[in-house]
Design a protein around this motif. Structure first.
Motif, PDB file in Angstrom:
ATOM      1  N   UNK A  59      12.652  -8.607 -21.040  1.00 54.85           N
ATOM      2  CA  UNK A  59      12.526  -7.819 -19.812  1.00 54.85           C
ATOM      3  C   UNK A  59      11.599  -6.643 -20.131  1.00 54.85           C
ATOM      4  N   UNK A  60      10.450  -6.632 -19.485  1.00 54.78           N
ATOM      5  CA  UNK A  60       9.372  -5.740 -19.904  1.00 54.78           C
ATOM      6  C   UNK A  60       9.065  -4.698 -18.835  1.00 54.78           C
ATOM      7  N   UNK A  61       8.951  -3.442 -19.245  1.00 53.72           N
ATOM      8  CA  UNK A  61       8.492  -2.394 -18.323  1.00 53.72           C
ATOM      9  C   UNK A  61       7.026  -2.675 -17.989  1.00 53.72           C
ATOM     10  N   UNK A  62       6.723  -2.706 -16.706  1.00 55.19           N
ATOM     11  CA  UNK A  62       5.399  -3.180 -16.283  1.00 55.19           C
ATOM     12  C   UNK A  62       4.741  -2.235 -15.287  1.00 55.19           C
ATOM     13  N   UNK A  63       3.897  -1.338 -15.770  1.00 56.45           N
ATOM     14  CA  UNK A  63       3.047  -0.598 -14.829  1.00 56.45           C
ATOM     15  C   UNK A  63       2.011  -1.545 -14.230  1.00 56.45           C
ATOM     16  N   UNK A  64       1.565  -1.241 -13.054  1.00 53.69           N
ATOM     17  CA  UNK A  64       0.503  -2.071 -12.465  1.00 53.69           C
ATOM     18  C   UNK A  64      -0.469  -1.214 -11.681  1.00 53.69           C
ATOM     19  N   UNK A  65      -1.718  -1.656 -11.683  1.00 56.52           N
ATOM     20  CA  UNK A  65      -2.751  -1.025 -10.872  1.00 56.52           C
ATOM     21  C   UNK A  65      -3.535  -2.129 -10.176  1.00 56.52           C
ATOM     22  N   UNK A  66      -4.122  -1.800  -9.060  1.00 55.54           N
ATOM     23  CA  UNK A  66      -4.873  -2.843  -8.367  1.00 55.54           C
ATOM     24  C   UNK A  66      -5.709  -2.310  -7.229  1.00 55.54           C
ATOM     25  N   UNK A  67      -6.527  -3.186  -6.717  1.00 57.72           N
ATOM     26  CA  UNK A  67      -7.357  -2.880  -5.546  1.00 57.72           C
ATOM     27  C   UNK A  67      -7.306  -4.074  -4.611  1.00 57.72           C
ATOM     28  N   UNK A  68      -7.191  -3.803  -3.326  1.00 60.33           N
ATOM     29  CA  UNK A  68      -7.058  -4.887  -2.346  1.00 60.33           C
ATOM     30  C   UNK A  68      -7.849  -4.548  -1.093  1.00 60.33           C
ATOM     31  N   UNK A  69      -8.100  -5.568  -0.313  1.00 54.85           N
ATOM     32  CA  UNK A  69      -8.735  -5.388   0.995  1.00 54.85           C
ATOM     33  C   UNK A  69      -7.807  -5.917   2.078  1.00 54.85           C
ATOM     34  N   UNK A  70      -7.797  -5.207   3.181  1.00 58.63           N
ATOM     35  CA  UNK A  70      -6.939  -5.601   4.306  1.00 58.63           C
ATOM     36  C   UNK A  70      -7.838  -5.811   5.530  1.00 58.63           C
ATOM     37  N   UNK A  71      -7.734  -6.973   6.140  1.00 57.66           N
ATOM     38  CA  UNK A  71      -8.532  -7.299   7.323  1.00 57.66           C
ATOM     39  C   UNK A  71      -7.609  -7.314   8.547  1.00 57.66           C
ATOM     40  N   UNK A  72      -7.979  -6.548   9.571  1.00 61.60           N
ATOM     41  CA  UNK A  72      -7.119  -6.408  10.741  1.00 61.60           C
ATOM     42  C   UNK A  72      -7.446  -7.476  11.777  1.00 61.60           C
ATOM     43  N   UNK A  73      -6.513  -8.377  11.970  1.00 58.79           N
ATOM     44  CA  UNK A  73      -6.721  -9.441  12.941  1.00 58.79           C
ATOM     45  C   UNK A  73      -6.087  -9.097  14.289  1.00 58.79           C
ATOM     46  N   UNK A  74      -4.842  -8.670  14.254  1.00 61.92           N
ATOM     47  CA  UNK A  74      -4.127  -8.270  15.472  1.00 61.92           C
ATOM     48  C   UNK A  74      -3.367  -6.985  15.176  1.00 61.92           C
ATOM     49  N   UNK A  75      -2.752  -6.422  16.205  1.00 59.39           N
ATOM     50  CA  UNK A  75      -1.963  -5.209  15.997  1.00 59.39           C
ATOM     51  C   UNK A  75      -0.763  -5.479  15.090  1.00 59.39           C
ATOM     52  N   UNK A  76      -0.376  -6.734  15.002  1.00 59.15           N
ATOM     53  CA  UNK A  76       0.830  -7.063  14.249  1.00 59.15           C
ATOM     54  C   UNK A  76       0.533  -7.902  13.002  1.00 59.15           C
ATOM     55  N   UNK A  77      -0.727  -8.229  12.765  1.00 63.15           N
ATOM     56  CA  UNK A  77      -1.038  -9.149  11.668  1.00 63.15           C
ATOM     57  C   UNK A  77      -2.323  -8.731  10.951  1.00 63.15           C
ATOM     58  N   UNK A  78      -2.245  -8.678   9.639  1.00 63.57           N
ATOM     59  CA  UNK A  78      -3.440  -8.457   8.824  1.00 63.57           C
ATOM     60  C   UNK A  78      -3.448  -9.471   7.689  1.00 63.57           C
ATOM     61  N   UNK A  79      -4.647  -9.701   7.158  1.00 63.32           N
ATOM     62  CA  UNK A  79      -4.809 -10.572   5.991  1.00 63.32           C
ATOM     63  C   UNK A  79      -5.191  -9.701   4.808  1.00 63.32           C
ATOM     64  N   UNK A 105      -6.275  -9.506   0.656  1.00 61.51           N
ATOM     65  CA  UNK A 105      -6.676 -10.129  -0.603  1.00 61.51           C
ATOM     66  C   UNK A 105      -6.854  -9.009  -1.624  1.00 61.51           C
ATOM     67  N   UNK A 106      -6.492  -9.290  -2.852  1.00 66.30           N
ATOM     68  CA  UNK A 106      -6.604  -8.221  -3.843  1.00 66.30           C
ATOM     69  C   UNK A 106      -6.439  -8.706  -5.265  1.00 66.30           C
ATOM     70  N   UNK A 107      -6.675  -7.806  -6.156  1.00 63.63           N
ATOM     71  CA  UNK A 107      -6.530  -8.065  -7.593  1.00 63.63           C
ATOM     72  C   UNK A 107      -5.573  -7.025  -8.158  1.00 63.63           C
ATOM     73  N   UNK A 108      -4.644  -7.493  -8.959  1.00 59.89           N
ATOM     74  CA  UNK A 108      -3.649  -6.582  -9.532  1.00 59.89           C
ATOM     75  C   UNK A 108      -3.563  -6.837 -11.038  1.00 59.89           C
TER      76      UNK A 108
END
Lengths: 292, 303
Positions: free
Chosen positions: B222-242, B244-247
């Motif tokens: 069981x390992x302590x795991x810091x994480x960093x990442x960058x992602x993109x969010x595409x707005x399709x509707x007021x209630x839904x986004x897509x 994609x990212x790298x972590x």
């Protein structure tokens, strides 16, 4: 009474006239509104999404000095520099070519394997020596592609509320190629016999690796231009050069022989070589045009 | 008197009808009233124009200009008209508000930087946006593994058995910050808003040794795991986004000791006690759909 009667009569007459007029007006109005809606809808449908857009790539030559490195390579990383030339026929369609010269660096996997291999060739064991393993690995001094590119997405972004820049996404497909090189010394790769002429010695460690030469293939790529100004852009891309290769130069098909066997299988197979690239694109002419 | 009343009401009604008809004609004519911003002469639209003839405005020069002699204009006067349509700046309202909303994101991910074993993961995130650019959330992932070609080749060609660990699950508490936003047009037709966000967090990952010799039992870490990442969010509707990212999940993993054999470290406890440690960067590519709660939002400022 009379006045009231007159008033009622006048009211009735006026109401009838008003209803008639309103009906006439509504009859005329309704098709008018429908026509207006149709006209407005079709008019907007024909319009571009962005007006007065800076055409940052259309009818311009893109010259890009670039740096490229493999992603997740198995045995050797290839890191190098090159040049991309691309002419944009329009803001969506372009064609071009890329050539990259690379040097090779052993991956951590290769280093770990070589740390544990026997130091000198020993044909009584099945394992390769350090030289037999290392000298069979190939390098990729030159690779490149000719491609067609489409740029379906363009836009603007704001970073930290300060920097407002244009960008576009592009996708490329075409023909790729690579010049592969392996340099196994004759005292290491000493078994020059073929399956057709000699009985195999069941020792693949002393066979020539047969993983060099010119390799044509396919190319796929995708990337983003981030425009610093009208004529300079940062070019970030992922490129896949796919061609026949045997990076380890060892026996892949488990026939204990490196080279073409009776089935025509020579241990090479169609492999994808993923690269990440970053470059600086300079657009000629340097002045960009705008759409209306 | 009766005749006057009739005439009066009829005239009034016809006047209203005429007004309505006039308005109708105006509405019908509206699409033809396009604004030519650069070409009042009505030149043929060729899709693009040369910018050579149009002098660039220098902001610094404008700011440095002496305005002492300028005449103050009475902006309350009704006669004031814009110099041209170019003086009217249209600023779009933000197309998507996230403040005080949550997103529930199921996602799939895969390893990007391991040439021996590729992990596939299914997971979920739940994030709450404190502001429009800052969110706090939790995530969890369940992993499955697939050996890649070199895992087999190293065994057959170099006669070496690779030492690898598989990942079973992970969980993390994350913070997200959105510094970059933008919009793009697809095929010059459809506008899509998007943003880039950075993530930093900390959590735990369970890894499990894959024994080189299947006779031996594995052990988990069981390992302590810091994480960093960058992602993109595409707005399709007021209630839904897509999304994609790298972590990058960073941890110090414990591997099966090299010397494990029938006479040494045979038990899982002994092997774990003598495990070899190494710093691991497990870089994953993630794709997900975000469902926003509440599914709609209201602007609190005027247009």
């Amino acid at each position: 009474m009379t006045n009231l009667s007159f008033t009622r009569a006048g009211l009735v007459s006026g109401t009838i006239a008003a209803v008639t007029a309103l009906t006439f007006a509504a009859g005329t109005l309704t098709p008018g509104i429908a026509r207006a809606d149709e006209a407005r809808k079709s008019s907007l449908d024909d319009q571009p999404a962005v007006r007065h857009r800076l055409l940052l790539v259309a009818k311009r030559l893109e010259v890009t000095p670039l740096f490229e490195s493999t992603i997740n390579a198995d045995f050797r990383h290839f890191i190098g520099g090159g040049l991309k030339l691309e002419y944009h026929l329009s803001d969506m369609l372009s064609f071009g070519g890329i050539v990259v010269g690379s040097t090779a660096l052993d991956t951590k996997l290769t280093k770990r394997i070589m740390e544990t291999l026997e130091p000198n060739p020993d044909d009584t064991t099945r394992e390769p020596s350090v030289q037999e393993f290392e000298q069979r690995l190939n390098t990729m001094p030159l690779h490149g592609a000719l491609y067609v590119s489409i740029t379906p997405w363009y836009g603007k972004l704001a970073a930290f509320g300060k920097a407002f820049v244009n960008f576009d996404f592009y996708f490329q497909a075409g023909f790729g190629f690579a010049s592969l090189k392996s340099s196994c010394a004759s005292n290491i790769c000493s078994d020059m016999g073929s399956w057709q002429t000699d009985m195999p010695d069941d020792n693949p460690n002393n066979d020539p690796p047969l993983n060099d030469g010119f390799r044509p293939g396919l190319y796929l790529g995708g990337g983003i231009h981030v425009f610093v100004n009208e004529f300079i852009a940062i070019d970030l891309a992922i490129r896949d050069y796919a061609f026949s290769d045997n990076p380890s130069g060892a026996d892949f098909n488990a026939d204990l022989f490196v080279g073409e066997n009776l089935r025509g299988d020579d241990d090479n197979r169609f492999l994808h070589h993923l690269f990440a690239g970053v470059g600086v694109s300079i657009m000629f002419p340097m002045k960009a045009k705008r759409t209306r | 008197m009766r005749g006057r009343n009739l005439i009066t009401s009829t005239l009034a009604t016809l006047g209203i009808a005429a007004l309505l008809l006039g308005g109708t004609r105006e509405a019908a004519a509206q699409p033809d009233d396009e604004i030519e911003m650069d070409d009042p002469g009505g030149a043929v639209d060729e899709g693009e124009i040369e910018m050579d003839g149009e002098p660039e405005r220098d902001l610094d020069a404008d700011l440095a200009a002496d305005t002492g002699g300028a005449v103050k204009v009475d902006t309350t006067s009704g006669d004031l008209k814009p110099v041209s349509w170019q003086d009217i700046v249209v600023v779009m309202r933000k197309p998507f508000l996230k403040i005080r909303r949550s997103d529930l994101m199921p996602f799939l991910s895969t390893t990007m930087n391991d040439n021996m074993v590729r992990h596939y993961a299914a997971g979920g995130q739940f994030n709450y946006f404190l502001t429009d650019v800052l969110a706090v959330g939790v995530e969890g992932q369940y992993y499955t593994k697939q050996f890649r070609e070199p895992f087999d080749l190293v065994g057959r060609q170099a006669r070496r058995l690779p030492t690898i660990n598989q990942y079973n699950f992970s969980a993390a508490l994350n913070f997200h910050y959105v510094p970059v936003y933008g919009k793009f047009a697809i095929l010059d037709k459809k506008l899509v808003a998007w943003e880039t966000y950075f993530t930093a967090g900390v959590g735990v990952t369970q890894s499990e040794v894959v024994p080189r010799d299947p006779r031996f039992s594995s052990f988990t870490n069981l390992l302590i795991t810091p994480n960093i990442g960058a992602s993109m969010r595409f707005f399709l509707f007021q209630w839904l986004t897509v999304n994609v990212g790298i972590r990058d999940y960073i941890f110090v993993d414990k591997f099966e000791p090299v010397g494990r054999s029938a006479t040494m470290f045979t038990s899982a406890e002994a092997a774990k006690a003598n495990a070899d440690s190494a710093l691991i960067n497990n870089v994953m590519f993630q794709v997900g759909l975000s469902f926003w709660i509440p599914p709609t939002f209201e602007y609190t400022t005027f247009r």
